[in-house]
Design an enzyme around this catalytic site. Structure first.
Site, mmCIF file in Angstrom:
data_model
loop_
_atom_site.group_PDB
_atom_site.id
_atom_site.type_symbol
_atom_site.label_atom_id
_atom_site.label_comp_id
_atom_site.label_asym_id
_atom_site.label_seq_id
_atom_site.Cartn_x
_atom_site.Cartn_y
_atom_site.Cartn_z
ATOM 1 N N HIS A 134 0.851 -1.209 0.000
ATOM 2 C CA HIS A 134 0.000 0.000 0.000
ATOM 3 C C HIS A 134 0.880 1.250 0.000
ATOM 4 O O HIS A 134 1.316 1.725 1.054
ATOM 5 C CB HIS A 134 -0.906 -0.024 1.246
ATOM 6 C CG HIS A 134 -1.953 1.042 1.265
ATOM 7 N ND1 HIS A 134 -3.309 0.769 1.328
ATOM 8 C CD2 HIS A 134 -1.869 2.387 1.242
ATOM 9 C CE1 HIS A 134 -3.987 1.894 1.341
ATOM 10 N NE2 HIS A 134 -3.143 2.899 1.302
ATOM 11 N N HIS A 187 -9.781 1.394 -0.244
ATOM 12 C CA HIS A 187 -9.587 2.106 1.022
ATOM 13 C C HIS A 187 -10.923 2.111 1.767
ATOM 14 O O HIS A 187 -11.942 2.522 1.214
ATOM 15 C CB HIS A 187 -9.193 3.559 0.774
ATOM 16 C CG HIS A 187 -7.755 3.776 0.442
ATOM 17 N ND1 HIS A 187 -7.154 3.245 -0.658
ATOM 18 C CD2 HIS A 187 -6.788 4.508 1.089
ATOM 19 C CE1 HIS A 187 -5.882 3.636 -0.694
ATOM 20 N NE2 HIS A 187 -5.634 4.395 0.353
ATOM 21 N N GLU A 245 -10.781 3.764 7.347
ATOM 22 C CA GLU A 245 -9.765 4.739 7.779
ATOM 23 C C GLU A 245 -10.528 5.938 8.359
ATOM 24 O O GLU A 245 -10.431 6.227 9.544
ATOM 25 C CB GLU A 245 -8.886 5.165 6.591
ATOM 26 C CG GLU A 245 -7.767 6.143 6.961
ATOM 27 C CD GLU A 245 -7.069 6.747 5.724
ATOM 28 O OE1 GLU A 245 -7.641 6.721 4.624
ATOM 29 O OE2 GLU A 245 -5.951 7.285 5.888
HETATM 30 N N1 ADE Z 1 -4.551 9.018 -0.956
HETATM 31 C C1 ADE Z 1 -3.293 9.054 -0.535
HETATM 32 N N2 ADE Z 1 -3.207 8.657 0.741
HETATM 33 C C2 ADE Z 1 -4.458 8.354 1.139
HETATM 34 C C3 ADE Z 1 -5.036 7.878 2.335
HETATM 35 N N3 ADE Z 1 -4.298 7.644 3.434
HETATM 36 N N4 ADE Z 1 -6.357 7.694 2.384
HETATM 37 C C4 ADE Z 1 -7.105 7.936 1.299
HETATM 38 N N5 ADE Z 1 -6.618 8.375 0.147
HETATM 39 C C5 ADE Z 1 -5.306 8.579 0.055
HETATM 40 ZN ZN ZN Z 2 -3.676 4.912 1.066
#
Ligand code: ADE
Ligand code: ZN
Length: 330
Positions: free
Chosen positions: A12, A192, A195
Site C-alpha cells: 500500500h 480504502h 480509515e
Molecule cells: N490518498 C493518498 N493517501 C491516502 C489515504 N491515506 N487515504 C485515502 N486516500 C489517500
Molecule cells: Zn492509502
C-alpha cells in the site's frame, strides 16, 4: 534484529504520495511553479489534517506533468523503498494524474514507469507492480474512465484496481460498475475503507465491491464481530500504522489496533501509504512496531510471507520474491 536488511513486502503505497519533498521542489523550480506554501520551514510537506493533506498531495502532484517526470519519480521512490529493505512493492497509480484518464496518454505514462521500474529492479533489487486507483472524491464517472484505462492495460504489470481518496464522499456501491469492469478484465481488487469510515464502511467495501483486500480497515476494531469475520474470511488488511498516527487516528503506535488484530488472527500487512508526508519509511514502521508490541524477527517474517501471499502479481514473480524472503541473514 537488523531492521533495514529484513526483506519487506509493501502492498500500500501511493506513488505521488511517496515523492520526496525535495524532488517535488526540484520539479516546481524547473517548471517555474511557486509551491512554497506546501512546505514548512524545514522543507517537509505541511498540512493541517487529512482533508488538507489531500489538497497538498494534489498540488504537489501538479508538478508531475510528463511521462519523463514519472520515470524520475519511480526511480526516486524505489531507491528509498529499497534502502528500507523492500524487495516487492505494489504501488497505487492514478490515470487521473497521468494524462487525465486519456487511454493513449495513460499508455505513455505507463511505458515510462515500467522502464524506470525495470531499471530500479536491476539497480536496487526491488520489484514494482501497479494497482490502478480511482479517486473517490473525483466521483463515479471519472472512476469509470479510470477503470477503462485499468482494464485496457491489465496484465502482468498492472495487476489490480482500487479506490483511494476521501472516504466521506459517496458510497462504495457508487463505484460498483468500475470494480466489475476491472474484475472482468482479470484485475484483483482492493479498496480504502475503515480509515475515516467506521466498521460499516469496511462491510460496504467487502459486500458492494467484492474486494479481497482492504486499504487500512483499522476501524473494524470498533466491532469485534467484524474483526473475527475478517480473520475467518482471510481478508487482508493493508495497514499503515505510521500514516494513521500522523493523521491523528491513534495517538501513538501503542494505541494502534494492529497488535490486537494480529493477535485475533487477522491477516495484517505493513505499509507506509505516503511516507514523506507521514515522516516514515518501512524501516521506521518496523522499528516502531517492535517497540510498541515487542514484535520480533519471527513476527515480521510471518507478516512478510503473508503479504507476498496476498500480493496481486503472478506466481513466477512470487516465487522469485519468496526466494529473497527466505535468504534472511539478519
Ligand atoms: N490518498 C493518498 N493517501 C491516502 C489515504 N491515506 N487515504 C485515502 N486516500 C489517500
Ligand atoms: Zn492509502
Amino acid at each position: 534484529m537488523n531492521v533495514p536488511t529484513l526483506p519487506k513486502v509493501e502492498l500500500h503505497l501511493h506513488l505521488e504520495g511517496a515523492a520526496p519533498p525535495a524532488f517535488i521542489r526540484g520539479l516546481a523550480r524547473e517548471k517555474k511553479m511557486d509551491l512554497s506554501g506546501l512546505f514548512s520551514e524545514n522543507g517537509a510537506y505541511r498540512y493541517k489534517d487529512f482533508w488538507d493533506f489531500l489538497k497538498v498531495y494534489e498540488a504537489a502532484t501538479s508538478t508531475l506533468q510528463r511521462p519523463e517526470d514519472y520515470h524520475r519519480l519511480v526511480l526516486a521512490v524505489l531507491e528509498e523503498s529499497a534502502a528500507s529493505g523492500v524487495v516487492y512493492s505494489e504501488t497505487f497509480l492514478s490515470p487521473d494524474f497521468c494524462g487525465g484518464r486519456d487511454l493513449g496518454a495513460w499508455r505513455e505514462y505507463l511505458h515510462a514507469m515500467r522502464e524506470a521500474a525495470d531499471q530500479a529492479e536491476r539497480q536496487f533489487g526491488i520489484t514494482l507492480r501497479g494497482v490502478v486507483t480511482c479517486i473517490r472524491h473525483f466521483g463515479p464517472e471519472k472512476a469509470r474512465q479510470t477503470a477503462r484505462c485499468a482494464a485496457e492495460t491489465a496484465g502482468d504489470w498492472i495487476v489490480g484496481f482500487g479506490i483511494a481518496g476521501d472516504e466521506k464522499v459517496g458510497q462504495p456501491k457508487d463505484f460498483r460498475w468500475s470494480f466489475d469492469l476491472a474484475r472482468e478484465a482479470g484485475l484483483r481488487l482492493t479498496a480504502h475503507a475503515g480509515e475515516w469510515g467506521g466498521p460499516d464502511s469496511v462491510r460496504a467495501a467487502l459486500n458492494d465491491l467484492e474486494v479481497e483486500r482492504i486499504g487500512h480497515g483499522v476501524r473494524a476494531i470498533e466491532d469485534l464481530a467484524l474483526v473475527d469475520e475478517l480473520a475467518e474470511r482471510g481478508v487482508v488488511l493493508e495497514v499503515c500504522p505510521g500514516s494513521n498516527v500522523a493523521l491523528g487516528l491513534y495517538p501513538t503506535f501503542r494505541d494502534h489496533p494492529i497488535g490486537t488484530m494480529f493477535d485475533r488472527g487477522v491477516k495484517v500487512t505493513i505499509s507506509t501509504d505516503d511516507p514523506p508526508f507521514f515522516h516514515t519509511t518501512m524501516a521506521r514502521e518496523y522499528e516502531e512496531l517492535h517497540r510498541a508490541f515487542d514484535w520480533d524477527e519471527g513476527v515480521f517474517e510471518k507478516i512478510a510471507r503473508a503479504s507476498l501471499d496476498a500480493a496481486f502479481c503472478d506466481d513466477d514473480t512470487k516465487s522469485k520474491i519468496r526466494a529473497k524472503l527466505e535468504t534472511v541473514d539478519a
